[in-house]
Design a protein around this motif. Structure first.
Motif, PDB file in Angstrom:
ATOM      1  N   ALA A  41      -5.463   0.489  -2.094  1.00 21.04           N
ATOM      2  CA  ALA A  41      -6.172   1.726  -2.437  1.00 21.04           C
ATOM      3  C   ALA A  41      -7.182   2.116  -1.356  1.00 21.04           C
ATOM      4  CB  ALA A  41      -6.858   1.559  -3.787  1.00 21.04           C
ATOM      5  N   TYR A  68       0.832   7.392   9.173  1.00 21.31           N
ATOM      6  CA  TYR A  68      -0.259   6.438   8.954  1.00 21.31           C
ATOM      7  C   TYR A  68      -0.352   5.446  10.111  1.00 21.31           C
ATOM      8  CZ  TYR A  68      -3.302   4.578   5.169  1.00 21.31           C
ATOM      9  OH  TYR A  68      -4.354   4.221   4.371  1.00 21.31           O
ATOM     10  N   LEU A 113      -5.980   6.324  -4.616  1.00 19.79           N
ATOM     11  CA  LEU A 113      -5.724   5.195  -5.525  1.00 19.79           C
ATOM     12  C   LEU A 113      -4.327   4.610  -5.317  1.00 19.79           C
ATOM     13  CD1 LEU A 113      -7.364   6.524  -8.828  1.00 19.79           C
ATOM     14  CD2 LEU A 113      -8.234   4.720  -7.347  1.00 19.79           C
ATOM     15  N   ALA A 120       3.454   1.407  -4.899  1.00 24.11           N
ATOM     16  CA  ALA A 120       2.713   0.307  -4.262  1.00 24.11           C
ATOM     17  C   ALA A 120       2.059  -0.556  -5.339  1.00 24.11           C
ATOM     18  CB  ALA A 120       1.665   0.851  -3.304  1.00 24.11           C
ATOM     19  N   SER A 173      -3.622  -1.133   3.579  1.00 26.26           N
ATOM     20  CA  SER A 173      -2.863  -0.105   2.848  1.00 26.26           C
ATOM     21  C   SER A 173      -1.430  -0.052   3.362  1.00 26.26           C
ATOM     22  CB  SER A 173      -3.502   1.276   3.019  1.00 26.26           C
ATOM     23  OG  SER A 173      -4.770   1.294   2.459  1.00 26.26           O
ATOM     24  N   SER A 176       1.155  -2.282   1.836  1.00 27.44           N
ATOM     25  CA  SER A 176       1.543  -1.875   0.485  1.00 27.44           C
ATOM     26  C   SER A 176       2.451  -0.652   0.504  1.00 27.44           C
ATOM     27  CB  SER A 176       0.307  -1.595  -0.369  1.00 27.44           C
ATOM     28  OG  SER A 176      -0.215  -0.325  -0.078  1.00 27.44           O
ATOM     29  N   LEU A 177       2.393   0.103   1.588  1.00 27.31           N
ATOM     30  CA  LEU A 177       3.262   1.280   1.680  1.00 27.31           C
ATOM     31  C   LEU A 177       4.701   0.883   1.993  1.00 27.31           C
ATOM     32  CD1 LEU A 177       0.778   3.543   3.654  1.00 27.31           C
ATOM     33  CD2 LEU A 177       1.887   4.219   1.543  1.00 27.31           C
TER      34      LEU A 177
HETATM   35  N1  PFF Z   1      -4.624   4.653  -0.726  1.00 28.51           N
HETATM   36  C1  PFF Z   1      -4.410   4.730   0.697  1.00 28.51           C
HETATM   37  C2  PFF Z   1      -5.586   5.440   1.329  1.00 28.51           C
HETATM   38  O1  PFF Z   1      -6.500   5.871   0.636  1.00 28.51           O
HETATM   39  O2  PFF Z   1      -5.580   5.568   2.544  1.00 28.51           O
HETATM   40  C3  PFF Z   1      -3.126   5.395   1.059  1.00 28.51           C
HETATM   41  C4  PFF Z   1      -1.951   4.966   0.244  1.00 28.51           C
HETATM   42  C5  PFF Z   1      -1.581   3.627   0.217  1.00 28.51           C
HETATM   43  C6  PFF Z   1      -1.286   5.902  -0.529  1.00 28.51           C
HETATM   44  C7  PFF Z   1      -0.535   3.226  -0.593  1.00 28.51           C
HETATM   45  C8  PFF Z   1      -0.244   5.521  -1.339  1.00 28.51           C
HETATM   46  C9  PFF Z   1       0.110   4.184  -1.376  1.00 28.51           C
HETATM   47  F1  PFF Z   1       1.066   3.803  -2.148  1.00 28.51           F
END
Ligand code: PFF
Length: 445
Positions: free
Chosen positions: A19, A102, A224, A230, A317, A320-321
């Protein structure tokens, strides 16, 4: 395939690591600045509590009950129409798409860690020139750091849930929090801290329109990590008797506090040494380095620490992506983790190169459609369409498809009297809100 389990702390840190990302430290402060501060922050906080928290629990539950990769979990939990519902799990693709831009941004951050050690721009114009030169002409630097990001992320993924993802989060997340708390504490001693607090928390209602609301909801989803599997994928590795509601609370709490701490800190620095809060996406790459310059030598140290924290947030992050799709190929096609991680890595890496080139002079024209570069298109399609759509699908899936008594048997003991309110909002309020947001976002952006 047997999925490895996180430790209890490992789960919370890994999910919070997912997150807390570029969304918190890079995006939140600048959109809060752009959309007028306090009123935006208030709407964002309400959305996080009412919609974000409730979808977080639903998404966790799918992973926790399914215990497999996203596609198989959806399939197993749907009493009827398995073949249709399994598409819910393909939301994991959104993560791979997000990674396309990203990982390029993480590359920029790596570059800024290195240059801030010895050099900071002395004013905003210079900072802007440096950033734009990197973005528009310097293919080699961007490619080099993008490659580094790809290697780091892919390596961690090859090590799996326990030995890779959990281990990295156990180190990077506490370090990131320490850096932010340290810099935040320093910010509280500056005279402009009060102005930053006022900017973030005193609502100016004249600045609010429907657009503000839509952006706040979209951002609540992104920050989030909701809607793309994720959290669901990590939850498949949660300990058996975990309390989902407490876990969701901690993730939401950590994510929100870190965004607010980062925002207050950045605005204090920008009021004290820079040019104020409303700066747009260049805030951390342009205005902030120029503000750090004004601090003297401590500015170099702060700049490096700040970009390290931002890089850590981005890396935790990133894994998890990609993990949802890595697990999918392991589970469904019997691929080894090594093969799956490297293939997914190469996917986002190669498209990332195209995203990177789409900002570079000479390639830009060929990679721009309808006024948006490939880089911007990927951002737009994922954040504005895929995540809200994924959230909608998950809310409907838990609200209408999975048998109520299955949901209730786990969540009523944890939610108590609030279960009925949660279930009602998941069925009727969240889907409608998500649908409206999605439509409006598609128009606005
Ligand atoms: N939550 C991460 C951020 O705020 O940069 C981006 C993200 C990670 C979005 C994982 C969606 C996800 F599944």
């Amino acid at each position: 395939m047997k999925i490895a389990r996180f430790s209890r702390l490992g789960f919370i840190l890994a999910a919070a690591g997912s997150a807390v990302g570029l969304g918190n430290i890079w995006k939140f402060p600048y959109i809060a600045g752009e959309y007028g501060g306090g009123a935006f922050v208030l709407i964002y906080l309400i959305t996080v509590l009412l919609i974000g928290f409730s979808i977080m629990i639903a998404e966790m539950l799918i992973g926790y009950l399914g215990r497999k990769d996203g596609v198989s979990s959806f399939e197993d939990l749907a009493p009827k129409h398995k073949n249709l519902w399994k598409f819910g799990g393909f939301q994991g693709l959104a993560g791979l798409f997000i990674m396309i831009f990203y990982s390029v941004v993480i590359g920029w951050i790596f570059h800024y860690i290195v240059t801030s050690l010895t050099y900071l721009p002395s004013n905003v114009e210079e900072a802007e020139k440096i950033f734009n030169t990197m973005l528009n002409t310097d293919i080699f630097t961007q490619l080099f750091y993008h490659t580094l990001a790809f290697i780091w992320i892919t390596y961690v993924l090859t090590k799996g849930i326990k030995g890779g993802i959990e281990k990295m989060n156990l180190v990077l997340m506490p370090t990131l929090m320490l850096i932010l708390i340290g810099m935040f504490t320093y910010a509280t001693t500056l005279d402009t801290f009060g102005r930053a607090v006022e900017f973030m928390f005193a609502p100016d209602w004249t600045k609010i329109d429907s657009n503000t609301f839509v952006v706040a909801v979209g951002h609540a989803f992104f920050t989030l990590s909701l809607g793309m599997g994720a959290i669901m994928t990590y939850s498949a590795s949660m300990q058996k008797d975990s309390n989902l509601v407490t876990n969701a609370f901690w993730i939401v709490f950590l994510d929100t506090s870190i965004a607010i701490v980062a925002g207050l800190m950045l605005f204090t620095f920008l009021y004290q040494y820079g040019s104020g809060p409303a700066q747009g996406p260049g805030l951390v790459f342009i205005s902030l380095p120029a503000a750090f310059y004004e601090m003297g030598i401590i500015g170099n140290i702060f700049a490096v620490l700040f970009f390290v924290a931002l890089g850590f947030a981005g890396l935790t992050s990133s894994v998890s992506l990609v993990e949802p799709m890595v697990q999918y190929f392991i589970n469904r096609f019997n691929w080894s983790r090594l093969k799956s991680s490297i293939t997914m890595g190469l996917f986002f890496y190669s498209l990332g190169v195209i995203a990177l080139l789409s900002n570079v002079d000479g390639y830009k024209e060929a990679l721009t459609w309808n006024g948006k570069s490939f880089f911007d298109w990927v951002d737009y399609i994922t954040a504005s369409i895929m995540l809200p759509l994924g959230g909608l699908v998950m809310a409907v899936f838990i609200g209408f498809v999975v048998e109520k008594q299955r949901v209730e048997s786990i969540l009523r003991p944890q939610l108590g009297w609030a279960f009925d309110a949660w279930y009602f909002s998941l069925r009727y309020i969240t889907p409608v809100a998500m649908f409206i947001v999605m439509l409006s976002l598609m128009e606005i952006l």
